[in-house]
Design an enzyme around this catalytic site. Structure first.
Site, PDB file in Angstrom:
ATOM      1  N   SER A  11       0.847  -1.194   0.000  1.00  0.00           N
ATOM      2  CA  SER A  11       0.000   0.000   0.000  1.00  0.00           C
ATOM      3  C   SER A  11       0.882   1.244   0.000  1.00  0.00           C
ATOM      4  CB  SER A  11      -0.886   0.007   1.253  1.00  0.00           C
ATOM      5  OG  SER A  11      -1.400   1.308   1.447  1.00  0.00           O
ATOM      6  N   HIS A  36      -1.490  -1.353  -4.061  1.00  0.00           N
ATOM      7  CA  HIS A  36      -2.733  -0.942  -3.401  1.00  0.00           C
ATOM      8  C   HIS A  36      -2.700   0.569  -3.176  1.00  0.00           C
ATOM      9  CE1 HIS A  36      -6.221  -1.747  -0.780  1.00  0.00           C
ATOM     10  NE2 HIS A  36      -5.704  -0.880   0.075  1.00  0.00           N
ATOM     11  N   ASP A  38      -4.759   3.761  -1.541  1.00  0.00           N
ATOM     12  CA  ASP A  38      -5.798   4.128  -0.573  1.00  0.00           C
ATOM     13  C   ASP A  38      -6.290   5.555  -0.804  1.00  0.00           C
ATOM     14  OD1 ASP A  38      -5.998   1.789   1.152  1.00  0.00           O
ATOM     15  OD2 ASP A  38      -3.932   2.229   1.722  1.00  0.00           O
ATOM     16  N   MET A  40      -8.773   8.473   0.275  1.00  0.00           N
ATOM     17  CA  MET A  40      -9.546   8.917   1.455  1.00  0.00           C
ATOM     18  C   MET A  40     -10.015  10.354   1.250  1.00  0.00           C
ATOM     19  SD  MET A  40      -7.222   7.406   4.534  1.00  0.00           S
ATOM     20  CE  MET A  40      -6.379   5.825   4.397  1.00  0.00           C
ATOM     21  N   HIS A  69      -8.576   1.371  -3.540  1.00  0.00           N
ATOM     22  CA  HIS A  69      -9.468   1.199  -2.381  1.00  0.00           C
ATOM     23  C   HIS A  69     -10.086   2.554  -2.052  1.00  0.00           C
ATOM     24  CE1 HIS A  69      -9.601   0.041   2.215  1.00  0.00           C
ATOM     25  NE2 HIS A  69     -10.811   0.259   1.715  1.00  0.00           N
ATOM     26  N   MET A  71     -12.074   4.867   0.083  1.00  0.00           N
ATOM     27  CA  MET A  71     -12.651   5.133   1.414  1.00  0.00           C
ATOM     28  C   MET A  71     -13.281   6.520   1.329  1.00  0.00           C
ATOM     29  SD  MET A  71      -9.526   3.482   3.549  1.00  0.00           S
ATOM     30  CE  MET A  71      -8.500   3.535   2.092  1.00  0.00           C
ATOM     31  N   MET A 140     -11.256  -5.352   6.319  1.00  0.00           N
ATOM     32  CA  MET A 140     -10.445  -4.383   7.049  1.00  0.00           C
ATOM     33  C   MET A 140     -10.120  -4.959   8.434  1.00  0.00           C
ATOM     34  SD  MET A 140      -9.965  -1.768   5.056  1.00  0.00           S
ATOM     35  CE  MET A 140      -8.991  -0.959   6.312  1.00  0.00           C
ATOM     36  N   PHE A 146      -5.940   5.301   8.472  1.00  0.00           N
ATOM     37  CA  PHE A 146      -4.515   5.533   8.715  1.00  0.00           C
ATOM     38  C   PHE A 146      -3.722   4.236   8.568  1.00  0.00           C
ATOM     39  CE2 PHE A 146      -7.068   8.483  11.146  1.00  0.00           C
ATOM     40  CZ  PHE A 146      -6.539   9.707  10.752  1.00  0.00           C
ATOM     41  N   GLY A 147      -2.480   4.381   8.137  1.00  0.00           N
ATOM     42  CA  GLY A 147      -1.560   3.256   8.133  1.00  0.00           C
ATOM     43  C   GLY A 147      -0.971   3.107   9.536  1.00  0.00           C
ATOM     44  N   GLY A 148      -0.251   2.032   9.724  1.00  0.00           N
ATOM     45  CA  GLY A 148       0.502   1.861  10.966  1.00  0.00           C
ATOM     46  C   GLY A 148      -0.316   1.475  12.187  1.00  0.00           C
ATOM     47  N   ASP A 178      -6.581  -6.220   5.072  1.00  0.00           N
ATOM     48  CA  ASP A 178      -6.038  -4.853   4.952  1.00  0.00           C
ATOM     49  C   ASP A 178      -5.942  -4.167   6.314  1.00  0.00           C
ATOM     50  OD1 ASP A 178      -5.217  -2.423   3.967  1.00  0.00           O
ATOM     51  OD2 ASP A 178      -7.086  -1.956   2.911  1.00  0.00           O
ATOM     52  N   GLY A 179      -4.678  -3.967   6.745  1.00  0.00           N
ATOM     53  CA  GLY A 179      -4.438  -3.224   7.979  1.00  0.00           C
ATOM     54  C   GLY A 179      -3.667  -4.032   9.007  1.00  0.00           C
ATOM     55  N   GLY A 180      -2.496  -3.502   9.394  1.00  0.00           N
ATOM     56  CA  GLY A 180      -1.715  -4.152  10.444  1.00  0.00           C
ATOM     57  C   GLY A 180      -1.060  -5.455  10.026  1.00  0.00           C
ATOM     58  N   GLY A 200       1.357  -1.830   4.123  1.00  0.00           N
ATOM     59  CA  GLY A 200       1.958  -0.519   3.888  1.00  0.00           C
ATOM     60  C   GLY A 200       3.233  -0.320   4.680  1.00  0.00           C
TER      61      GLY A 200
HETATM   62  C1  DX5 Z   1      -6.040   1.815   5.995  1.00  0.00           C
HETATM   63  C2  DX5 Z   1      -5.692   1.403   4.574  1.00  0.00           C
HETATM   64  C3  DX5 Z   1      -4.615   0.373   4.481  1.00  0.00           C
HETATM   65  C4  DX5 Z   1      -3.279   0.850   4.997  1.00  0.00           C
HETATM   66  C5  DX5 Z   1      -2.514  -0.315   5.528  1.00  0.00           C
HETATM   67  O1  DX5 Z   1      -7.156   2.635   6.000  1.00  0.00           O
HETATM   68  O2  DX5 Z   1      -6.828   0.873   3.916  1.00  0.00           O
HETATM   69  O3  DX5 Z   1      -4.480  -0.096   3.146  1.00  0.00           O
HETATM   70  O4  DX5 Z   1      -2.494   1.473   4.032  1.00  0.00           O
HETATM   71  O5  DX5 Z   1      -1.381   0.175   6.149  1.00  0.00           O
HETATM   72  P1  DX5 Z   1      -0.561  -0.664   7.228  1.00  0.00           P
HETATM   73  O6  DX5 Z   1      -0.022  -1.869   6.521  1.00  0.00           O
HETATM   74  O7  DX5 Z   1       0.478   0.283   7.680  1.00  0.00           O
HETATM   75  O8  DX5 Z   1      -1.538  -1.058   8.318  1.00  0.00           O
HETATM   76 ZN    ZN Z   2      -6.515  -0.100   1.862  1.00  0.00          ZN
END
Ligand code: DX5
Ligand code: ZN
Length: 230
Positions: A11, A36, A38, A40, A69, A71, A140, A146-148, A178-180, A200
């Site tokens: 991502s 990927h 994102d 937003m 994706h 959002m 999800m 947010f990432g991370g 997707d996520g973490g 990501g």
């Molecule tokens: C969150 C996004 C994810 C995000 C994942 O809203 O949809 O795609 O980039 O990031 P990490 O891998 O850092 O959780």
């Molecule tokens: Zn995503």
């Protein structure tokens, strides 16, 4: 699911945007299966990221599919723009679509693979009546925005339910997580039925670089298989 079949989708949310083209190329060379992206809007989620112009810029560099994706609220207003910008698949949120069935048809009509994402609170059953119009399901494992963030482990039950629903349907539907996602959680996601791991932070912010991040995920996925077989 075996690791050879698991696709890795970095991502770009976690990429260095000053060197985006270079970073996408590096992920690609390191064996990424998809990129990927994102999107937003500051309304569906409490963050604003990028729009079709960035998808277009990535499309100039990428030779692998772009997984977009959305959002955003009212995603139907922008489907065509993203399709024209180079998206190969477009995923909308079930929570953002009053007429989800219609929107999925519009994605298909725009020439993209149709995806639908579920926020952590949305049940697998929300997709029961649309499996015929879906090619990708995004589960999800964080609250989007947010990432991370940390992987919500309770989502594995939903992944398993969806895997069973997909198998019952007899359709070739991919399940994204997707996520973490990191070296610890990728194996949990694979065991629960994911076929695409979106990552990501652990790819683009890996201390040893992007290729090392992807390589570590692949190794963890392979170990998960070995454990599963023993
Ligand atoms: C969150 C996004 C994810 C995000 C994942 O809203 O949809 O795609 O980039 O990031 P990490 O891998 O850092 O959780
Ligand atoms: Zn995503």
């Amino acid at each position: 699911m075996t690791s050879e079949l698991i696709k890795i989708a970095p991502s770009i949310l976690a990429a260095d945007f000053g060197r985006l083209g270079e970073q996408v190329a590096r992920a690609q060379e390191a064996g990424a299966d998809l990129i990927h992206i994102d999107i937003m809007d500051g309304r569906f989620v409490p963050n604003i990221t990028m729009g079709p112009m960035v998808v277009e810029a990535v499309a100039k560099v990428a030779t692998i599919p772009l997984d977009v994706h959305l959002m955003i609220v009212e995603p139907d207003r922008f489907l065509r723009r993203f399709a024209d910008s180079g998206a190969n698949s477009i995923t909308v949120h079930v929570e953002a679509c009053t007429h989800l069935h219609r929107v999925l048809g519009q994605i298909d009509a725009a020439g993209c693979r149709a995806g639908v994402a579920l926020n952590p609170h949305s049940p697998a059953s929300a997709l029961g009546e649309v499996l015929d119009c879906v090619e990708i399901i995004n589960v999800m494992t964080v609250n989007p925005g947010f990432g991370g963030q940390s992987f919500i482990s309770g989502m594995t039950r939903k992944l398993r339910t969806l895997r069973a629903m997909v198998e019952d349907s007899g359709k070739d539907i991919e399940i994204e997580v997707d996520g973490g996602i990191n070296v610890d959680t990728i194996s949990i996601a694979i065991a629960a039925g994911a076929t695409i791991a979106i990552a990501g932070t652990c790819v683009f912010q890996h201390e040893q670089g992007i290729a090392a991040g992807i390589e570590e995920l692949r190794r963890a996925a392979a170990l998960a298989d070995a454990d599963g077989e023993s």
